[in-house]
Design an enzyme around this catalytic site. Structure first.
Site, PDB file in Angstrom:
ATOM      1  N   GLY A   1       0.813  -1.205   0.000  1.00 58.16           N
ATOM      2  CA  GLY A   1       0.000   0.000   0.000  1.00 58.16           C
ATOM      3  C   GLY A   1       0.845   1.253   0.000  1.00 58.16           C
ATOM      4  O   GLY A   1       2.065   1.222  -0.082  1.00 58.16           O
ATOM      5  N   GLU A   2       0.140   2.355   0.120  1.00 55.18           N
ATOM      6  CA  GLU A   2       0.799   3.657   0.123  1.00 55.18           C
ATOM      7  C   GLU A   2       1.450   3.916   1.479  1.00 55.18           C
ATOM      8  O   GLU A   2       1.167   3.243   2.465  1.00 55.18           O
ATOM      9  CB  GLU A   2      -0.235   4.742  -0.174  1.00 55.18           C
ATOM     10  CG  GLU A   2      -0.842   4.622  -1.551  1.00 55.18           C
ATOM     11  CD  GLU A   2      -1.884   5.685  -1.823  1.00 55.18           C
ATOM     12  OE1 GLU A   2      -1.914   6.712  -1.097  1.00 55.18           O
ATOM     13  OE2 GLU A   2      -2.665   5.498  -2.757  1.00 55.18           O
ATOM     14  N   THR A   3       2.286   4.917   1.519  1.00 53.52           N
ATOM     15  CA  THR A   3       3.022   5.251   2.729  1.00 53.52           C
ATOM     16  C   THR A   3       2.086   5.489   3.906  1.00 53.52           C
ATOM     17  O   THR A   3       2.343   5.006   5.009  1.00 53.52           O
ATOM     18  CB  THR A   3       3.892   6.506   2.492  1.00 53.52           C
ATOM     19  OG1 THR A   3       4.764   6.245   1.405  1.00 53.52           O
ATOM     20  CG2 THR A   3       4.694   6.860   3.724  1.00 53.52           C
TER      21      THR A   3
END
Length: 96
Positions: free
Chosen positions: A45-47
């Site tokens: 996933g994203e940060t």
């Protein structure tokens, strides 16, 4: 399970807290506890989503070891540093 750890709504937070209650980190160094935690699912996933997962981990680690590290922020900082060092060590190196 990982999709609930990545989400930020109230239900997901409650599920994450319950899920992490099954992890026994008492007496483990942070790196060993993090390794045991991350063996259970892929951290993708994203940060911002990864950050939520690491925050859940940090909170649970501190609950299990309040005498080892002074605060959740300290656990979180150390956890993020370990993740960065691991990425530097094992990440793909593109020939340049």
């Amino acid at each position: 399970m990982s999709c609930l750890l990545f989400s930020s709504n109230d239900f997901s937070r409650m599920v994450a807290e319950e899920y992490l209650s099954f992890f026994q980190f008492k007496g483990l160094p942070v790196d060993m506890a993090l390794r045991a935690f991350l063996k259970q699912f892929a951290l993708m996933g994203e940060t911002q989503e990864r950050e939520r997962v690491l925050t859940h981990f940090s909170r649970r680690y501190l609950d299990s070891n309040p005498e080892l590290i002074p605060s959740e922020d300290a656990v979180h900082t150390l956890t993020c540093a370990l993740m960065l060092l691991n990425t530097d060590l094992h990440g793909q190196v593109k020939p340049g």
